[in-house]
Scaffold this active site. Sequence first.
Site, PDB file in Angstrom:
ATOM      1  N   ASP A 123       0.891  -1.266   0.045  1.00 47.98           N
ATOM      2  CA  ASP A 123       0.021  -0.065   0.069  1.00 47.98           C
ATOM      3  C   ASP A 123       0.981   1.230  -0.070  1.00 47.98           C
ATOM      4  OD1 ASP A 123      -2.364  -1.414   0.081  1.00 47.98           O
ATOM      5  OD2 ASP A 123      -2.476  -1.389   2.155  1.00 47.98           O
ATOM      6  N   ASP A 141      -6.917  -1.754  -4.298  1.00 47.93           N
ATOM      7  CA  ASP A 141      -7.970  -1.259  -3.054  1.00 47.93           C
ATOM      8  C   ASP A 141      -8.943  -0.348  -3.558  1.00 47.93           C
ATOM      9  OD1 ASP A 141      -6.428  -2.728  -1.270  1.00 47.93           O
ATOM     10  OD2 ASP A 141      -5.336  -1.336  -0.651  1.00 47.93           O
TER      11      ASP A 141
END
Length: 167
Positions: A123, A141
């Site tokens: 991330d 995501d």
Amino acid sequence: MTPALRTGILFALLLLAADQASKWWILEVVRLPEVRNIPVVMLGPLGLDLTMVWNRGVTFGLFSGEGSWNHLILAALALVVAGFLLRWLARAETRLVTYALGAVIGGAVANVIDRVRFGAVVDFVDAHAWGWHWYVFNLADAAIVCGVLALVADALIRPETQRKEAP
């Protein structure tokens, strides 16, 4: 193979490729794990940074664990969900549902690849406003969240008369 299934799988593969390319760029070109944080855009109180986070859980870091099997269990669970979504995709009634399911499937599989390769999801997008930071996320995501929102919108907005009758 139905047209919806073909289109949705192609969209999922395009998202998966874009996600994996962005993660390669972050890890190998930008080398964000070494740098840790790069401010990108600041427009008044709104900002966007590149910030390295290894997410060992699922959405928002839930169910993160340090066990040796945790990442594989989460990966397997994501693949099972993707399998159910593929079945739904084969019967998708609208373009919105087709692309939404493709986005969720592509994002889920992209994050599964990370879990298998690294034991965690890469991330790196850190959006913030007025000193408040959202959870750090990635393209996969974002695709999952947008896909789910589109599915919810379809369920709430599409008139019942436009839905197929159950056999």
